[in-house]
Design an enzyme around this catalytic site. Structure first.
Site, PDB file in Angstrom:
ATOM      1  N   VAL A  86     -45.638 -45.310 106.882  1.00 42.88           N
ATOM      2  CA  VAL A  86     -46.484 -44.228 106.197  1.00 42.88           C
ATOM      3  C   VAL A  86     -45.448 -43.701 104.792  1.00 42.88           C
ATOM      4  O   VAL A  86     -45.623 -42.999 104.306  1.00 42.88           O
ATOM      5  CB  VAL A  86     -46.688 -43.152 107.132  1.00 42.88           C
ATOM      6  CG1 VAL A  86     -47.633 -43.512 108.039  1.00 42.88           C
ATOM      7  CG2 VAL A  86     -45.234 -42.629 107.948  1.00 42.88           C
ATOM      8  N   ASN A 112     -42.395 -37.272 112.002  1.00 44.99           N
ATOM      9  CA  ASN A 112     -41.461 -37.726 112.817  1.00 44.99           C
ATOM     10  C   ASN A 112     -40.826 -39.074 112.657  1.00 44.99           C
ATOM     11  O   ASN A 112     -39.380 -39.239 112.898  1.00 44.99           O
ATOM     12  CB  ASN A 112     -42.056 -37.808 114.247  1.00 44.99           C
ATOM     13  CG  ASN A 112     -40.916 -38.079 115.266  1.00 44.99           C
ATOM     14  OD1 ASN A 112     -40.073 -37.299 115.849  1.00 44.99           O
ATOM     15  ND2 ASN A 112     -41.127 -39.306 115.903  1.00 44.99           N
ATOM     16  N   SER A 164     -32.922 -33.000 112.440  1.00 47.44           N
ATOM     17  CA  SER A 164     -31.919 -33.416 113.454  1.00 47.44           C
ATOM     18  C   SER A 164     -30.762 -32.572 113.396  1.00 47.44           C
ATOM     19  O   SER A 164     -30.496 -31.793 112.353  1.00 47.44           O
ATOM     20  CB  SER A 164     -31.349 -34.840 113.271  1.00 47.44           C
ATOM     21  OG  SER A 164     -30.234 -34.943 114.076  1.00 47.44           O
ATOM     22  N   TYR A 177     -28.684 -40.972 106.788  1.00 47.32           N
ATOM     23  CA  TYR A 177     -29.296 -40.312 108.015  1.00 47.32           C
ATOM     24  C   TYR A 177     -29.089 -38.780 107.674  1.00 47.32           C
ATOM     25  O   TYR A 177     -30.019 -37.998 107.963  1.00 47.32           O
ATOM     26  CB  TYR A 177     -28.956 -40.882 109.355  1.00 47.32           C
ATOM     27  CG  TYR A 177     -29.624 -40.385 110.318  1.00 47.32           C
ATOM     28  CD1 TYR A 177     -31.040 -40.493 110.644  1.00 47.32           C
ATOM     29  CD2 TYR A 177     -29.024 -39.410 111.071  1.00 47.32           C
ATOM     30  CE1 TYR A 177     -31.685 -40.101 111.708  1.00 47.32           C
ATOM     31  CE2 TYR A 177     -30.046 -38.847 112.176  1.00 47.32           C
ATOM     32  CZ  TYR A 177     -31.223 -39.371 112.510  1.00 47.32           C
ATOM     33  OH  TYR A 177     -31.916 -38.547 113.514  1.00 47.32           O
ATOM     34  N   LYS A 181     -31.663 -35.946 106.838  1.00 43.33           N
ATOM     35  CA  LYS A 181     -32.038 -34.814 107.581  1.00 43.33           C
ATOM     36  C   LYS A 181     -31.853 -33.505 107.218  1.00 43.33           C
ATOM     37  O   LYS A 181     -32.415 -32.644 107.380  1.00 43.33           O
ATOM     38  CB  LYS A 181     -31.224 -35.061 109.020  1.00 43.33           C
ATOM     39  CG  LYS A 181     -31.805 -36.366 109.751  1.00 43.33           C
ATOM     40  CD  LYS A 181     -33.125 -36.266 110.305  1.00 43.33           C
ATOM     41  CE  LYS A 181     -33.848 -37.460 110.763  1.00 43.33           C
ATOM     42  NZ  LYS A 181     -35.158 -37.300 110.982  1.00 43.33           N
ATOM     43  N   ILE A 210     -31.043 -36.559 122.437  1.00 43.40           N
ATOM     44  CA  ILE A 210     -32.274 -36.610 123.192  1.00 43.40           C
ATOM     45  C   ILE A 210     -32.384 -37.989 123.784  1.00 43.40           C
ATOM     46  O   ILE A 210     -32.164 -38.766 123.473  1.00 43.40           O
ATOM     47  CB  ILE A 210     -33.528 -36.369 122.470  1.00 43.40           C
ATOM     48  CG1 ILE A 210     -33.437 -35.061 121.570  1.00 43.40           C
ATOM     49  CG2 ILE A 210     -34.798 -36.240 123.436  1.00 43.40           C
ATOM     50  CD1 ILE A 210     -33.215 -33.726 122.595  1.00 43.40           C
TER      51      ILE A 210
END
Length: 296
Positions: A86, A112, A164, A177, A181, A210
């Site tokens: 996407v 997500n 995050s 990353y 975020k 998580i």
């Protein structure tokens, strides 16, 4: 008697979270979740599906995606699968056509899908940097922008961007990353301000540690023997609640934010991190990770 019953049901709906249950009703709603064939995304799809929503799931690896669809169907959920990246504009255009054909509108968009590559800054090549920007940031923009006309027809009108804790608290080698975020949190604020006039709410959710397949692989790498159990124990010591979160616990928060119970929330970031970001900047550094590397 009828009025008392209705008020009792409203009270249960509003405060059911306090009992540890999740009792939402999204019957008739259409929900798209990017990156939803495993981990947090799959838990979100399961949650909305169980609550009666029509869920459209997304992934890029066919085998994993088909297994996710089988799992959902085993729970009585009939998802629609969109297989494709996407961050690609052509794919997003195809997705828009699919959602329009399936639902005619979109009530909830959950951004997500993300990737993570850990390298020291000096080793971060441009191609890797750009790829993380494309997947973790460009895709969030593309989906929100291209699916906006369908959201204007929806009842929910909610966009949830999964960010995050690394968007506000960085660790060494997290590179692009952490940058993406942090940018997702900024994007959430901008979108919330500009889309409020359409009745669209935009909220970021920032999970901490998580227990997902990706985090198991990443965390196991901190242990010399590749032991997930040992790494879990060491990392958990740095978390005030003393454990990793479950994907379902993030999903519950996303569903709350999408519900009418959160109708006055927009432009903010909700942390689902077991208290990790409540620690002072000096304390949040997971100093005991060295113990995991040394096998202590």
């Amino acid at each position: 008697m009828l009025i008392i019953l209705i008020n009792a049901l409203k009270l249960r709906y509003a405060w059911v979270f306090m009992t540890g249950e999740v009792d939402f009703n999204f019957k008739g709603w259409c929900v798209f979740i990017s990156g939803s064939t495993e981990g947090i995304g799959l838990a979100i799809a399961e949650g909305f599906g169980r609550a009666g929503a029509k869920v459209i799931v997304n992934g890029v690896r066919r085998e994993i995606a088909e297994e996710a669809v089988r799992r959902l169907r085993g729970e009585g959920i009939e998802p629609t699968l969109f297989l494709g990246d996407v961050s690609n504009r052509d794919n997003v255009a195809k997705l828009r056509g699919l959602i329009e054909a399936e639902c005619g509108r979109l009530d909830v968009l959950v951004n997500n899908a993300s990737i993570e590559v850990d390298k020291p800054f000096e080793d971060y090549d441009y191609e890797t940097w750009r790829r993380l920007i494309e997947v973790n940031l460009d895709a969030y923009y593309l989906l929100a922008r291209e699916l906006l006309p369908l959201m204007l027809k929806g009842e929910g009108k909610v966009i949830v961007n999964i960010s995050s804790v690394q968007g506000v608290e960085c660790e060494p080698t997290t590179g692009a990353y952490s940058v993406t975020k942090a940018a997702e949190i900024g994007l959430t604020r901008v979108m919330a301000l500009d889309l409020a006039k359409y009745g669209i709410r935009v909220i970021a959710v920032a999970p901490g540690a998580i227990d997902t397949p990706l985090n198991r692989v990443k965390s196991s790498g901190l242990d010399p023997g590749g032991s997930w159990e040992h790494a879990y124990g060491v990392i958990s010591e740095a978390i005030p609640m003393g454990r990793f979160g479950k994907p379902e616990e993030v999903a519950s928060v996303v569903m709350f934010l999408a519900s009418k119970a959160a109708s006055y929330m927009t432009g903010t970031t909700v942390f689902v991190d077991g208290g990790l970001t409540a620690i002072s900047p000096t304390g949040i550094k997971i100093k005991d990770l060295t113990r995991a590397r040394e096998g202590k």
